[in-house]
Scaffold this motif. Sequence first.
Motif, mmCIF file in Angstrom:
data_model
loop_
_atom_site.group_PDB
_atom_site.id
_atom_site.type_symbol
_atom_site.label_atom_id
_atom_site.label_comp_id
_atom_site.label_asym_id
_atom_site.label_seq_id
_atom_site.Cartn_x
_atom_site.Cartn_y
_atom_site.Cartn_z
ATOM 1 N N LEU A 103 -9.021 -11.856 2.968
ATOM 2 C CA LEU A 103 -8.698 -11.624 4.365
ATOM 3 C C LEU A 103 -9.963 -11.346 5.166
ATOM 4 O O LEU A 103 -10.844 -10.614 4.700
ATOM 5 C CB LEU A 103 -7.752 -10.425 4.506
ATOM 6 N N GLY B 168 -7.097 -7.577 7.857
ATOM 7 C CA GLY B 168 -5.858 -7.210 7.195
ATOM 8 C C GLY B 168 -4.994 -6.383 8.123
ATOM 9 O O GLY B 168 -5.419 -5.331 8.615
ATOM 10 N N SER C 148 -5.176 -2.529 12.083
ATOM 11 C CA SER C 148 -5.760 -3.527 11.194
ATOM 12 C C SER C 148 -7.150 -3.100 10.773
ATOM 13 O O SER C 148 -7.780 -2.225 11.390
ATOM 14 C CB SER C 148 -5.822 -4.896 11.879
#
Length: 275
Positions: free
Chosen positions: A22, A25, A265
Amino acid sequence: MSSLTIHSLFHYPVKSCSQVALTTGTLSHSGFLNDRRWMVVDQDTGKFITQRKYPLMCRIHTSLRETPEGTVLSLSYLSGDKNSSIDVPLSCSGLMSTEVWGDVQDAWDQGDQVATWLSELIGQSVRLVYIGDDQLRQVDQDYSNNPSDKVGFADGFPFLITTVASIKQFNQDLGYDIDVLRFRPNIVIDGEDLRAYEEDDWKGIRVNGIDFEFVKPCSRCVMPSINPVSLEKERAVITTLANTRRIGNKTYFGQNAVHSRAEGSLSVGDVVELL
């Protein structure tokens, strides 16, 4: 200490299958969005199966995409004479009883087509299941006193955190390099003056105002020893863990963590503060 930053991020849509790297995330109640929300289970018993018994699962690659009809999981296996793939639209139309480390609960069966594909690949009659938001498992309250801490099909906790320094030291002790992914981390941290295994002494980290409390060192099974190319178990990995990371009768690498909120995030390069 120089500033700490996020070096890399990973999630694992299907338990015990390959990772997805990622750049950013997104957080959910059970860790990163879609982390270990799918799982392969024995068709007859509903018990989870993993690389421990079926090492070729590490070669099952996963990806996710959103369509107007909903989430689609793509699985592919590319190795030698076995090259195949399948798309699995998320289905919430049929439940089956499943078990992960003694936790028994219903999960959504993902249908016959993917069950047949996986069964032929693995060599055992299996089903693929999905855990929804209302089915999430409670984190072990011996290590987290917050009843709202939840996890999907991960073994016990929503996050596994380690550092670049620790995998470098482990590889030095091992005598050759293995990828940190064998330890299946979600967050890997880096820093110029970071010492190997320093995370053993941290209470947790804060990133973007989100706290990650370290609740338990991660005890290791045979999985880090599985060579993803040969699928053989490398005894040297197990021996090195025993020689350098043993506490009592278990070996440890990385820290299990719970997070303070299910919003926000993390991104590669974000600054990491210690709690």
